[in-house]
Design a protein around this motif. Sequence first.
Motif, PDB file in Angstrom:
ATOM      1  N   ALA A 290       0.825  -1.212   0.000  1.00 51.59           N
ATOM      2  CA  ALA A 290       0.000   0.000   0.000  1.00 51.59           C
ATOM      3  C   ALA A 290       0.857   1.257   0.000  1.00 51.59           C
ATOM      4  CB  ALA A 290      -0.907  -0.015   1.228  1.00 51.59           C
ATOM      5  N   VAL A 291       2.117   1.114   0.444  1.00 54.24           N
ATOM      6  CA  VAL A 291       2.932   2.310   0.683  1.00 54.24           C
ATOM      7  C   VAL A 291       3.060   3.179  -0.566  1.00 54.24           C
ATOM      8  CG1 VAL A 291       5.303   3.035   1.136  1.00 54.24           C
ATOM      9  CG2 VAL A 291       4.218   1.340   2.601  1.00 54.24           C
ATOM     10  N   VAL A 292       3.210   2.544  -1.726  1.00 55.98           N
ATOM     11  CA  VAL A 292       3.556   3.347  -2.910  1.00 55.98           C
ATOM     12  C   VAL A 292       2.353   3.599  -3.818  1.00 55.98           C
ATOM     13  CG1 VAL A 292       5.972   2.704  -2.984  1.00 55.98           C
ATOM     14  CG2 VAL A 292       4.251   1.208  -4.000  1.00 55.98           C
ATOM     15  N   GLN A 293       1.149   3.281  -3.351  1.00 55.36           N
ATOM     16  CA  GLN A 293      -0.006   3.442  -4.237  1.00 55.36           C
ATOM     17  C   GLN A 293      -0.370   4.911  -4.404  1.00 55.36           C
ATOM     18  OE1 GLN A 293      -0.965   1.058  -5.978  1.00 55.36           O
ATOM     19  NE2 GLN A 293       0.406  -0.308  -4.868  1.00 55.36           N
TER      20      GLN A 293
ATOM     21  N   VAL B 286      11.479  -0.075   3.141  1.00 60.07           N
ATOM     22  CA  VAL B 286      10.081  -0.502   2.952  1.00 60.07           C
ATOM     23  C   VAL B 286       9.605  -0.081   1.568  1.00 60.07           C
ATOM     24  CG1 VAL B 286       7.721  -0.147   3.736  1.00 60.07           C
ATOM     25  CG2 VAL B 286       9.544  -0.461   5.397  1.00 60.07           C
ATOM     26  N   ARG B 287       9.917   1.166   1.216  1.00 56.57           N
ATOM     27  CA  ARG B 287       9.501   1.636  -0.110  1.00 56.57           C
ATOM     28  C   ARG B 287      10.062   0.708  -1.194  1.00 56.57           C
ATOM     29  NH1 ARG B 287       7.343   5.779  -1.728  1.00 56.57           N
ATOM     30  NH2 ARG B 287       6.472   7.367  -0.342  1.00 56.57           N
TER      31      ARG B 287
ATOM     32  N   SER C 293       8.302  -2.404  -1.358  1.00 59.82           N
ATOM     33  CA  SER C 293       7.006  -2.171  -1.983  1.00 59.82           C
ATOM     34  C   SER C 293       7.140  -2.136  -3.499  1.00 59.82           C
ATOM     35  CB  SER C 293       6.440  -0.848  -1.477  1.00 59.82           C
ATOM     36  OG  SER C 293       5.158  -0.662  -1.997  1.00 59.82           O
ATOM     37  N   GLY C 294       8.152  -1.377  -3.958  1.00 61.01           N
ATOM     38  CA  GLY C 294       8.357  -1.293  -5.398  1.00 61.01           C
ATOM     39  C   GLY C 294       8.619  -2.661  -6.009  1.00 61.01           C
TER      40      GLY C 294
ATOM     41  N   ARG D 126       5.625  -4.837  -6.037  1.00 60.21           N
ATOM     42  CA  ARG D 126       4.664  -4.256  -6.968  1.00 60.21           C
ATOM     43  C   ARG D 126       4.764  -4.919  -8.334  1.00 60.21           C
ATOM     44  NH1 ARG D 126       3.969   2.193  -7.529  1.00 60.21           N
ATOM     45  NH2 ARG D 126       1.898   2.135  -8.468  1.00 60.21           N
TER      46      ARG D 126
ATOM     47  N   GLY E 127      -0.109  -2.734 -10.645  1.00 59.55           N
ATOM     48  CA  GLY E 127       0.650  -2.012  -9.580  1.00 59.55           C
ATOM     49  C   GLY E 127       0.250  -2.516  -8.247  1.00 59.55           C
TER      50      GLY E 127
END
Lengths: 497, 636, 108, 179, 516
Positions: A304-307, B597-598, B601-602, B605, C108
Amino acid sequence: MVFAATLDGPSVPWVELIPILSLLAGTCFLLLVGSLVPTWPRRGYAWVTGISTTVAIVASAVQWNNLYYNKGKTFFADAIAIDRFSVLASITICLAVIFGALMTSAYLTRMNADGPELYALLLTAAIGGLVMVSANELIVLFLGLETLSLSLYLLAASNRDREQSQESGLKYFILGGFSSAFFLYGVALIFGSTGSTKISGIGEALSGNISIINADAMLLVGIGMLLVGLGFKVSAAPFHVWTPDVYEGAPTPVTAFMASAGKVAAFAALIRILLVGLEQRVDDWRPVVWALAILTVFTGSILAVVQTNVKRMLAYSSISHAGFILVGVEAAGHMGSDGIATSMNYLAIYTVLVMGSFAIVLALSGNTDGETNLSDFKGLAKRRPALALAFTVLLFAQAGVPLTAGFVAKFAVIKSSVEANSYVLAIAAMVAAVIGAYLYLRIAVSMWLEEPASDSEISVDPAVVIVIAVSVVATLIVGFFPELLLQATRLARFAPR
Amino acid sequence: MLNLVWLIPALPLAGFLLILLFGRVLGEPRAGILATAMTASSFVVVVGVYLDLLSRTAEERHHVVTLFSWLPVGSLHVDMALLADPLSITMALFVTGIGSLIHLYAIGYMHGDPKFSKFFLYLNLFVFSMLMLVLGENLLVTFLGWEGVGACSYFLISFWHTRDSAATAGKKAFVTNRVGDWGMMVAMFLAFSAVGTLSYEGINSAAAGGKIAAVTATGIAMMLFVGACGKSAQLPLYIWLPDAMEGPTPVSALIHAATMVTSGVFLLTRMSPVLHASYPWVGDVIATVGALTALFAATIAVAQTDIKKVLAYSTVSQLGFMFLAIGSGAYVAAIFHMVTHAFFKALLFLGSGSVIHGMHHEQDMRNMGALRKLMPITGFTFIIGWLAIAGIPPFAGFWSKDEVLLYAFANNRLLWLIGVITALLTAYYMTRQVIMVFFGEARWHDHAEENGAHGDHAPHESPWTMVAPLVVLAGLSIVGGALQLPFSKSTKFLEHWLEPVIHDSEVSISGTWAYSNKWLLLVIAILIAVSGVVASIAVYAKGKFKIIEPKILADAWRYDSAVSAIVGGPGRAAFGGVAAFDAKVVDGAVNGIGTEVRAASGLLRKVQSGLVRSYAFVIGLGAVVLLAWFLLRGIL
Amino acid sequence: MSFVLSAVEPTSTWYLVLSAVLFGIGTIGVMVRRNPLIMFMCIELMLNAVNLSFVALSSQIANIDGQVAVFFVLVVAAAEVVVGLGIIVSIMRRRTTLTVDDMSGLKG
Amino acid sequence: MELFVFVVAAAMVLVGALGVVTRSNPVHAAMSLVLTLFGIAVMFVAHNAHFLAAVQVIVYAGAIVVLFLFVIMLLGVDRAEDLSVEPITNQRPLAAIIGVGISAIVIAAIVSSRAGLGASGEGVNETTLESPDANIRQLARVIFSDNVFAFEITSVLLLVAVIGTVVMARKTKSVGTRK
Amino acid sequence: MHASFPILSALILLPILGAVLITIVSNKHLELVKLIAMLFSVGVGGMSVWLLASFRSHDSGFQFVSQHDWVTSWGISWHLGVDGVSLFLVVLTGILFPLVILGVDPHHDHKRYLAWLLLLEAGVMGSFLSLDLFLFFIFFEIVLVPMYFLIGGWGYDKRVYAATKFFLYTMLGSAFMLVGIIATAVIARRDIGYLTFDLVTLAEQASFATNTGRWLFVSFAIAFAVKVPIFPLHTWLPDAHTQAPTGGSVILAGVLLKMGTYGFLRFGLYLFPAAAVWAKPVLLTLAVIGIVYGAIAATMQTDLKRLVAYSSVAHLGFIVLGIFAVTSQSLTGSVMQMVNHGISTGALFLLVGMIYERRHTRQIAELRGIQSVAPIFSAAFMIVMLSSIGVPGLNGFAGEFLILIGSFQSARWWTIVAATGVILAALYLLWAYQRVFHGEPDEANSTFAEMTLREGALIMVFIGLIGFTGVYPKPMLERIEPSVDKLVEHVVSHSDYKVPTTPNIVVEPHGEKAGE
C-alpha cells in the motif's frame, strides 16, 4: 419396476429459511415487476431491496433470540446449520447489502441509468453468502460460493461504459473459476478420504466416531486445496493478487460490497470448515494459517505504501485486514481461545468501516466513477470539511487508533492471539499495522495539509450521506462502548454435531 | 545581633531587586549610590555581628541561622541556613568592606556608561552571592553562592558584550568554572553518601571524629580541590582569569582579585578537617600545584605589557601562594595572605583603573610613564601597593608572605625555594610595572600625537569617588600586617580569632628547623624582596642591563593558545563528528528503514503486473508450496 | 492378447491419477493461453478432472454422494459458462483483438 | 476389457486436453474439448454412473461446447492465436513446472493413501439389464431427499445466470429511467 | 468545588467538550472560537490548580480516585487517580495549555488549531491520570493524532515529513507495548483469577516469572524509550520539535515527552520491579550516553530550535538516570525535573518562537547582537537559559542536583559521568547565547523588536515558576516524596534490589572539638 417405493422428502424448516427466502422473494419481485412495469419511482428498486433485506435481518434477529435457548441445529440432513455463528454472519452480510443498495442507488442516479439488475444481483450474492455461512455441507457451500461469486463477477463487470470495470470483471471471473476448481478438487479429495462431504460428518470421521478410514495424504492435500480456494476468496496472500485490480476496476458500490459481504461469507465458511470439520487436524493447518496471516498483513501494508489510487490503497488495506482476521483464525486453533468471536467481531466492524470509506470514495469519484486518485482528495478539508472529517475518522479507525471501532477490532484479535501464546504473530501483525498506518496518513495529509486541486462543487447523494453518517457514528459508538458488540460476538458458536 | 546575620546577604539582594525594578528610573548616579549604600550597610551589620562574636567565648563563636528548609528529601536535609563564625565573618568583613569601597570607586569609573545602573545591578547581585558563599552553613548553600558568583562574573566580564573578546572571555570564564563546579558537586555527593549530610558541622565533626574513611576523605578533598582550582585559577584551569580582564576594572578588582577568586581557598579552609582526615599526599599535591602556579604565573607577569594583565598574572601567582599555604597546613597563613592580598591587590587594580581612566582607556604600559606628576594620589597609593606586594616590610604583604614561606619551609624545602623565587620575581615585575607607569619619561605624548585621538588633553587625576577608596586601601595595605605579627603569641590576633574554626597554629610546626630559625627566614625574605626591587630598577630605570622579556613569556608559555588550539581543533572536530554521526548513522538508520520498505514495496509491486496469467501463476505457485507442505505432513 | 488385457484390472486409482494429470494440464492451459475463451475451456478441463475423481472415488468407497456432487458441478459449470461467456461477449463488443494480455490496464 | 476401455478413454481424454491447451485455433480447441468430454463420459459409464454420463454428453458436449462455438463464431474471433511467441518471459516453463507439480503432489497423495480408502457408504447400485434405472433411482433418491436444499439453491444459481445474460447482453441505455 | 465532584474525569472531559463546541461553531465567529478555547483551557487550568491546593500532602496513596466499569468483558474500567508522581505533571499540563492557547498565535485556521490543542490536552491529562493499562494506552496513543495534525498543519517547511516520522515512530513503539499490555493482563489472570487491566490490581497481586516479567518490561520499555526519547531512539525528536509550530513545540517538550518518563515510573518500576532492576544497567548507560551525546550534538547545531531540541535529549537523560537509580532522592528529583524541564524548555521554545516571529529565521548564524537592541528580551532568555543550565536558585538545579546526589548512592560511576553534562550544558547554551545575543547587531538584527507586553506577561509566568521552584521547592517535594518512597519500597519488596542507606552521623555541637 417398483413404484411403491415412495420418496419421503425431508421436512423443510420454512421458518429458519425466512432470511434466504425473503431475499429470494425480493430478487424475484425486482425481476418480474421490474420487467413488467417499465418506469419505477426513483430509488424504487433500492427500496424493495432494502425492505426484503430488512425482513431478512429481522428474521435473523429473531433466530438469534431463539437460539438463546438451544445452541442451534442442522437441517436437510445436516446440509445447513442455523446457529449463532451463521446468524451473526448473515446479519453482517445483510447490513452490507443495505449499505450496498444505498450506494448503488446513488451510483446509478449519477450514471443516470437505473434498473433492477444490480439490486437483484446484490440480493442473489447475499443469498449465496447466507448459504455459505450456514452451509454444513461442502457441496452446498460450493453452490453458495458460486452463487456469490457469479453475482460478484457480473457486478464487477456491470459498468460497460468503463473499460476497467469490464477488465476487472473478466480477471475476477477467470481467476475465480480457477480457484474454485481448486476448492472443488479439495472437496473431492476430502470426500474420498473421509467418505463424507458434510462438514460435521468430516469432523466425526476424523474424531473417529464412525468407521475410521485413514488416507492422510489425500485428506491433507484436500485441506490444502480447500485453503487455496478459500484463501483466494478472502484474498489472503499469495492468493490476493486479483484483489487490487478488481477492487480498483469494479464500480465503487460493488467494491464496497465485495470487500465486506464477500469477505464475511468466505471467512465464515473458512472458520466453520477449519474448526468444525478439521478441528482434529488443527496441528496440520494452524502453521499454514500462521504463515498466511503474516504474509498477508505484510503484503497488504507494504504494497500500500507506494499506491497513488485511493481505491487501490483501500484494496491493499483490505488485504492487511484479512491478514488480521487470519491472526484471529490462527488463535482460534488453540484450545479455549476466543479467536472465533474476535474474528467475527473484526469482520463486523470491518464491514462498517469499509462501507463508510468506499461511500466517501464514491462521493468523490465523479460521474465516471473514476476520479479516485490521491490527487482528487487534495484539500478536501477545505472543500468539504465534514466529508474530510468523516473520512479521517474512518481511516484512523482502519489504522487502529484508539476510541474507534478499528482499535477494538485489532485489540480483540491481538488479545486472542496473545492468549493463544502466538506472540510472534501478534507482534508481527502490530508492526505491519504501523507500516500500514503510513497509507492512511498519506490520505489524511492530502486531505488536510494540501491545497485543493480544483474547487468544483462536490454534490453528495443523500443515500451516500446516510451510509457515511451511519458508519461513522457506528465506528465511534463501538469505539467508545464496545461492550455490546463484544457480548454479541462472544456468543457466536456452532451448532452441536 | 547574631540573629541579624540574614541581613548581611539580604541587603545587597534588596539592592539588586530595587535596581532591577527601578534601575532605569534611578539612572546615574543614584543607582550607584543605592548599591553602594546597600553594601556599606551590609558591612555595618557585619561589623555588628563581628563585635557580637568577639564578645563571646571561643566556644560560642558559632551561630547558625536557619531561614527555611531547602531540599528535604528522604535522608537528605538541606536547609537554607547561614553560619556565623570567625572564618565566615572574616570573609564577610573584607568582602563587604572592600566591596563597598569598590562600589564607591565604580560610581566614578563607570561615569557616563549607558548601562550604568545595570553595572551596579550585577555588582550587588555579586556581593549577595559572595556573601551566601562565605556565610553558607552547608556545602549546598555555599554552592549556591559559588555558582552565583560564577554567573555574575560571567555577566560582568562580558559587560561590554558588543566586544566579541569580552563576550568570549565571559563564556570562557563560566565554562572553565563549571569544570571546577563538577568537582565540587562530586565532592558533595561523596560527602553525602559518606556522612549523610551536607552541613559543614556534620562533615567536619565526622572527619575530625574519624568517622570518614581516609580514602573517602581523600576523594572529597581532591574533588574540592578541583573545584577550588576552577574558581581560584590554579593550574591547569587558570586560563580564564587573564582573559577576565576584559571586564571593567572595578570588576577585576572586586571579583578577580579580592573576593571571588579566593573562595577556593576559603572552601578548603572551611573543610580543613576533611583535608586532615585524608591521605597526607593530598596536602603535598595542593602545595605543589600552588607553588608551581605561583612560579608559572610570576614568570609570565615579567613580560606582560598590559597594565591589567600584569596584575592578573600576579593575582594568579599570589593565589598560588595561598594554596601553597593550605597544602602546607598553614590555613591561618592562607587566610592572612588572602586578606592582605585583598587589600593591596584591590588597591593596585583600582590604581591601574584610575590610570586607565586618566589615560582615556589606554592600557599598554609602553605608552605610559612619568604619570606620578599628573596623578599624584594614584601614583602614591599605587607605590604603596607595590611595596606591599613586593614584600617590603613593614607593609602587609611582607608579613603574610613570610608566614606562608615559613610553613612551606617546614613542610617541604623545595616548595619553599620555588616560593622564594616567586617572591623575587614578584618584586621584580611589580617594580618594573611601577617604573614603566609612573617613572621614566612620558611616552604618551608622542603616542597621543601619533594617533591624535586624545592628544589634546593630557592624562588627569581621577575624581574623589575613585581616589578615596585608593587612599583607604593604601592605609590598609600599610597596616594590614598588624593582623598577625609573628613576634609573640599575643600578636597573632588572626590565629587566635580563627582558633574555633582552624584548630592548628604554629604549634603544629614547632620543633622543626624552620620554626627555630624563623627569624633567619625572615631576613632571607627581606633580602629576596629587596634584591628583586633593585634588580628591576637596575634593568628598567637605570638601564644597566638589557631588558629580558622572552616572547614565550609574553605568550604565557603558549599554554592558553595551546588549549584553545586543542579545543577549537580536535575537540571541535570530535563534536562535529558526533553530530554528523547522529545525522548520518542514527537518523540515517531510521530513514533507511523507511526507504527499505519503499523499495520492498516497489519490488513486490512488480508481481501486480496486471496480467491475469501471471496472477494465475502466482496463485498456482502458492498452491504448490501449500500443497507440498500438507503432502509432506501426510506422507512423513 | 485379450487375456493379457483382461489380466490387469484398472483400479480407480488409475482414474484418480488420470484426473490429477488432467487437472494439471488444465492449470497449465490457464497459465499459457491468452485467449479468454480457451482459458475458460481449460477451467472446464479442471472441473472435469474433479468430476472424474468424484465418480471414481464414489465407486471406490461405495458412496453415491460423489455422483451427486458431480451432478451439481455440472449445473454450476453450465451457469458459469453462461455468465463467463456473457462477460466475454460484452467485452468483445468493443474490442477486436481477443487476448487477456492486453487487458492489463489495472496494475501495480 | 476394462483395461482396454480405460486405455482408449484415457487416450481420448489426454489427447483432447492437450489439444485444448495447444491448438492455436479456438474452434479446434473447442473440438478437442469435446473429445475430452466424451472420454470422461465413457469413464463415467465404466463406473456405473450412466445418468451422469448421459448428462455429461448432453450438457457439456451438447450445450456448453456449442455455446463456446457459437460465441466464437458470433464474435468472429476464430483467427488463430499466435502461440509461437510468449509475451511474459519464462511463463511457459514456470507454468509447466506448476502444473506438473500440482499433478505430482496429488498423485503422490492418491498413491500413498490408496490403501486407506475403505467403503463408507451403502454402495453404488450396479445397473443391470434387470434394473436399467438403478443408478437413476439411487441418484434421484439421494438428490431429492438429502440434497434437496442444494438442488433448490441451484435454481438461484441459474437465476443469476439469467440476470447475468440480461446485464451483459442488453444495450446500456435501454433501461427505462427518468432523467 | 465539593470533594465528591469527579474532578479528574472533568479534567479529561472538559477539553474534549471544548473541542467539540469549537468544531460546531462556524468559522466566521473567530472571536467566539477563541473565547471558548480560552474559557475551557483556563477552566481546566484552574481545576488543576484547585487539585493541587486540595491535594493531601504526606499521603502516598492515590487521591480523587474515580472508578467505573467500562468494558467489563475485558476487565477494563475507567479508573483515574492522582498521586505525588502524577500531580505536578497534571498541574503542569493544566497551566501550560492555557498559556500556549493565550500566548501563541497560530496565524491561520485558529479554529482547527484550537480544537486540536484541546483534544491534545485531554489526551495528555488522560495518560497522566489513568490507572488502567488499557485506558492509559488509549490516551497514550490518541495523543498522536492531534499532535500529528498540529505539526503537519501549522509547522514549518518540512512539517509533513516530521509529523509522519513522529507518528509512525511513536506508533511503532506503542505497537510493542500493546502486545505487552495484553500479555500482562492475560498472564496475570492466573494469579488474579480474572482478566483485568487495572494497574493497581496487577501491580499488587500479579507476580511474573523472571523471564516473562523481563519480556513484558522490554515491550513496555520500547514504547517509553521512543517517547522519552532515549538514545538511540531519539531522532524523531529534533525533527518534530524543529518543524512543529511554537505552541506545538512547547507542548511537545513540556508534557508529551514526560509521558515516556512517567510511563517508566508508573508502568515500568511499579509493574515490573524485578525486571526494571534487571534492566537498570542498560538504561542507566543509555541515559548517560544520552546526556553527553545529546549535549555534544546540541553544541554543533546551527538551528537554534534544533539546539534546544537536542538539549531536551540531554535533560531527559538526567530524568531517566534518576528513575533507574532507584533512590528516594533520585526519583523525587526525576519527578521534579520532569516539571522543571517542562517549564524551562517550554519557555525556551516560546522565546525561540518569538525570535522566529521577528526574524523569520532560526539559523544562529543569521542572528547577532540582539542584547543591545532588546535587553529585556535577552534578560528573559538569559534567566530561562540559566535555569536550563542548572544554576542554583533556579528550578533546573534543584531537580538535577537531587537526581545526581540520589543516583550517586546507587549508581556512582554513571553519576560521575552524567555530572559532566552540567559542563556541556553551560558550553552549548552559553555559546549559542553569545552568538545570538552578544556582539554588534548587523542591520538585519538592529530592528529586532523588544518584547511586547503580552509576550512579557507570558514569559513572566514561566520565570516566576522557575524562581519559586528553585528557591523554595519544599512544598513540591513534600507532595512528591511520599509516593516516591512508596514506589521505592514496592521495588525493594518485589526484587532483590537494596536501597543504599546513607549513614546519619549525629552531630554534636562544635563536633570537631569532640572529635579529638
